[in-house]
Design a protein around this motif. Structure first.
Motif, short mmCIF file in Angstrom:
data_model
loop_
_atom_site.label_atom_id
_atom_site.label_comp_id
_atom_site.label_asym_id
_atom_site.label_seq_id
_atom_site.Cartn_x
_atom_site.Cartn_y
_atom_site.Cartn_z
N LYS A 12 0.85 -1.20 0.00
CA LYS A 12 0.00 0.00 0.00
C LYS A 12 0.88 1.24 0.00
O LYS A 12 2.07 1.16 0.29
CB LYS A 12 -0.90 0.01 1.23
CG LYS A 12 -1.85 -1.17 1.30
CD LYS A 12 -2.76 -1.07 2.50
CE LYS A 12 -3.76 -2.22 2.50
NZ LYS A 12 -4.78 -2.08 3.51
N LYS A 13 0.26 2.39 -0.26
CA LYS A 13 0.97 3.67 -0.19
C LYS A 13 0.50 4.44 1.03
O LYS A 13 -0.69 4.44 1.36
CB LYS A 13 0.71 4.51 -1.44
CG LYS A 13 1.53 4.08 -2.63
CD LYS A 13 1.41 5.11 -3.74
CE LYS A 13 2.37 4.80 -4.85
NZ LYS A 13 2.34 5.84 -5.90
N ASP A 14 1.45 5.13 1.67
CA ASP A 14 1.11 5.97 2.82
C ASP A 14 0.77 7.38 2.36
O ASP A 14 0.70 7.65 1.15
CB ASP A 14 2.24 5.96 3.87
CG ASP A 14 3.57 6.52 3.36
OD1 ASP A 14 3.58 7.25 2.33
OD2 ASP A 14 4.60 6.27 4.00
N ASN A 15 0.55 8.27 3.30
CA ASN A 15 0.17 9.66 2.98
C ASN A 15 1.23 10.42 2.20
O ASN A 15 0.92 11.42 1.54
CB ASN A 15 -0.17 10.42 4.26
CG ASN A 15 -1.41 9.88 4.92
OD1 ASN A 15 -2.25 9.27 4.27
ND2 ASN A 15 -1.53 10.09 6.22
N TYR A 20 4.56 0.61 1.63
CA TYR A 20 4.78 -0.23 2.81
C TYR A 20 3.99 -1.51 2.62
O TYR A 20 3.16 -1.62 1.71
CB TYR A 20 4.36 0.49 4.10
CG TYR A 20 2.88 0.76 4.24
CD1 TYR A 20 2.07 -0.08 5.00
CD2 TYR A 20 2.28 1.85 3.60
CE1 TYR A 20 0.71 0.17 5.13
CE2 TYR A 20 0.93 2.11 3.73
CZ TYR A 20 0.15 1.27 4.49
OH TYR A 20 -1.20 1.50 4.62
N ARG A 33 3.56 -5.53 9.93
CA ARG A 33 3.61 -4.36 9.04
C ARG A 33 5.08 -3.95 8.92
O ARG A 33 5.84 -4.06 9.86
CB ARG A 33 2.80 -3.24 9.67
CG ARG A 33 2.75 -1.96 8.89
CD ARG A 33 1.99 -0.90 9.65
NE ARG A 33 0.56 -1.19 9.69
CZ ARG A 33 -0.35 -0.53 8.98
NH1 ARG A 33 0.03 0.46 8.20
NH2 ARG A 33 -1.62 -0.84 9.06
N SER A 37 8.80 2.88 5.32
CA SER A 37 8.18 3.05 4.01
C SER A 37 9.28 3.11 2.97
O SER A 37 10.41 3.47 3.26
CB SER A 37 7.37 4.34 3.97
OG SER A 37 6.31 4.29 4.88
#
Length: 63
Positions: A12-15, A20, A33, A37
């Motif tokens: 997934k992508k973070d803000n 990550y 997790r 990142s």
């Protein structure tokens, strides 16, 4: 798109737009997790590969 099967890893992508991963167990619960990142998705995939390859590593504990 293929049907998701568990256990599995998700990327997934973070803000900030960095990648990550999350590992989900057979019961679809998140159990791990990535601790960082990654700018490149390929680096995120490499982190997953390292985790997958560590299944036979020693486990230590302290009392």
């Amino acid at each position: 798109m293929a049907e998701v099967t568990y256990p599995c890893y998700w990327q997934k992508k973070d803000n900030r737009g960095q990648w990550y991963w999350i590992y989900y167990a057979k019961n679809k619960e998140e159990i791990a997790r990535s601790s960082e990142s990654y700018v490149n998705r390929s680096d995120c995939r490499r982190g997953i590969t390292l985790m997958q390859g560590s299944s036979n590593d020693e486990v230590f504990f302290s009392e």
